[in-house]
Design an enzyme around this catalytic site. Structure first.
Site, mmCIF file in Angstrom:
data_model
loop_
_atom_site.group_PDB
_atom_site.id
_atom_site.type_symbol
_atom_site.label_atom_id
_atom_site.label_comp_id
_atom_site.label_asym_id
_atom_site.label_seq_id
_atom_site.Cartn_x
_atom_site.Cartn_y
_atom_site.Cartn_z
ATOM 1 C CG HIS A 18 24.575 73.589 15.551
ATOM 2 N ND1 HIS A 18 24.746 72.823 14.423
ATOM 3 C CD2 HIS A 18 23.256 73.919 15.577
ATOM 4 C CE1 HIS A 18 23.588 72.688 13.789
ATOM 5 N NE2 HIS A 18 22.668 73.366 14.471
ATOM 6 C CG HIS A 61 13.169 75.034 16.671
ATOM 7 N ND1 HIS A 61 13.065 73.700 16.305
ATOM 8 C CD2 HIS A 61 14.456 75.399 16.423
ATOM 9 C CE1 HIS A 61 14.238 73.282 15.861
ATOM 10 N NE2 HIS A 61 15.097 74.298 15.926
ATOM 11 C CB THR A 62 9.989 80.428 20.473
ATOM 12 O OG1 THR A 62 8.914 81.365 20.511
ATOM 13 C CG2 THR A 62 11.224 81.086 21.067
#
Length: 474
Positions: free
Chosen positions: A23, A142-143
């Site tokens: 972010h 996103h693992t």
């Protein structure tokens, strides 16, 4: 980095740290040289695109480690390096040199579950990532971790909230605490979590990962699938580029490579009997657990052999050999304390051990800041400087103590730094051949971490010391 406390909450610290970095990074505009990893995310937590507790949770943890030498932005980057390396991924080279922003980034636009494909790709492109890069970075990020009902009810259904899953987390893959390629395999094979909740959400408009993965006909995801363990190489590359995307004003150094034998807090001081001592620790970094060797310290014409402390540590460095090509390195610490009268005139010392190269380190034998007599009560620093008696310089002319302290700033948990110069008092004492002078510096605010003291002699650095480091002080 799942931990017992997160068993029921479903939170994964490593995933939170990687989310903070993403972010902070994604609002970069590489063409204009703005944004990127600069800790501006701390000012941006009220934005809808940054909802969730990850940002303030992470800044709260990192806050005590911010000081003159370590900005929050470097800790944001280091958080990703540690998260990936300690959870099974490849080591990402770490380059310090980031600069903390003093305000929110005016650029907005973080990919959200409901963001359409065109806008998502545009946001990645602004930050310097093409379509394939964007897919790879999303898969790598996103693992680990989950999407929680509390923050994203449009993705994770209320039914996900249970006594054993109090935040209603839906995992990205079936090994949410491991950095591995399973998220890709489960997506392509249609097994397990099938790519995670941003692929399978009950709310079709929230399937942002599915839209991204399918945007090139799944070509990139299939390529990652076929790479096997080399998936880790891709992740180290794209995540390394992520943390190295910084504003134009920041100048990153070459990657830090730790030496095997390193002095830690190796300083002159006075003991409880006002006698000069030289003390500290030597940190030894090894690749695997073996019988710890004795350490040799050569100084003042003598060689001292010491054994390690009982407790050991681990590190992302020193990896070799197992668990997909990686095993965490081992750290050991050797403590030493030597009477100062035996080594007063030394200008260097050497450290060696069987199986390690010999290293020589310089050490000053002039005026020094006295660690045991330099303290902080939260907003005032009291320091002492020992000057050898017979020192040719008329004290305190030419000797200055420069002080830098991290303090709170509005709208973010990231500290700012205030600097000043200590004021000498008239008080002096005599200890073991030294005249000890004292002084104070009032910060005026409650400090958040280590205060750095720098002793300057005719504008040349003579000694440095961190005071009040707490948990960050080794």
């Amino acid at each position: 980095m799942v931990g017992q406390s997160s068993t029921n909450s479903g939170r994964t610290t490593a995933a939170q740290w990687m989310r903070v970095a993403f972010h902070d990074f994604i609002t970069a505009d590489v063409k204009s040289g703005t944004g990127g990893i600069d800790a501006s995310i701390g000012f941006e937590t009220s934005r809808e695109e940054n909802k969730g507790s990850a940002f303030n949770d992470s800044f709260t943890f990192w806050r005590p480690f911010v000081n003159e030498y370590v900005p929050m932005a470097d800790l944001v980057a280091l958080g990703t390096v540690m998260s990936v390396g300690l959870c099974g991924g490849n080591h990402i080279p770490y380059r310090p040199g980031r600069i903390d922003s003093t305000h929110a980034d005016p650029t907005t636009g973080v990919p959200e579950p409901g963001t359409d494909l065109k806008e998502t790709l545009s946001q990645f492109e602004r930050a310097g990532f093409d379509q394939a890069d964007s897919i790879a970075l999303t898969a790598c990020g996103h693992t680990m971790g989950s999407v929680h009902h509390g923050g994203f009810p449009e993705v994770s259904p209320e039914s996900a909230v249970t006594p054993n899953n109090t935040n209603g987390g839906v995992n990205f893959d079936t090994t949410r605490g491991s950095f591995d390629s399973l998220v890709v395999h489960e997506y392509i094979d249609g097994t397990g979590q099938m790519g995670g909740p941003l692929v399978t959400s009950f709310n079709e408009s929230s399937r942002s990962d599915l839209r991204l993965f399918e945007s090139d006909g799944n070509s990139t995801m299939r390529d990652l699938y076929e790479r096997g363990e080399r998936f880790q190489d891709v992740c180290a590359d794209v995540m390394g580029r992520t943390i190295n995307t910084v504003p134009a004003a920041a100048k990153l150094t070459t990657p830090i490579t730790p030496i095997a034998l390193k002095p830690i807090n190796f300083t002159w001081d006075f003991d409880s009997n006002d006698r000069l001592i030289l003390s500290g620790k030597i940190r030894v970094l090894g690749a695997i657990r073996t019988i710890p060797p004795p350490l040799n310290i050569e100084l003042g014409g003598q060689t001292i052999r010491i054994m390690p402390e009982r407790e050991e540590g681990t590190t992302v460095y020193g990896s070799t050999g197992i668990r997909g090509g990686r095993v965490q390195g081992v750290t050991r610490y050797y403590a030493i304390s030597i009477p100062g009268r035996d080594v007063t005139n030394i200008t260097s010392f050497a450290v060696s051990a069987d199986g390690f190269d010999r290293h020589t380190f310089p050490i000053s034998n002039g005026p020094f800041i006295v660690p045991s007599l330099s303290t902080s009560d939260g907003d005032t620093v009291r320091f002492s400087v020992a000057v050898p008696q017979g020192h040719s310089q008329a004290f305190p002319e030419g000797l200055v103590v420069s002080i830098t302290a991290p303090v709170p700033q509005p709208l973010t948990l990231g500290p700012k730094l205030v600097t000043g110069t200590g004021e000498w008092s008239s008080e002096t004492t005599s200890q073991d051949g030294f005249t000890v002078y004292t002084g104070t510096y009032r910060v005026g605010q409650r400090v958040t971490g280590a205060i750095s003291l720098t002793l300057l002699n005719e504008n040349q650095v003579q000694d440095t010391l961190l005071v009040g480091a707490g948990i960050a002080g080794w």
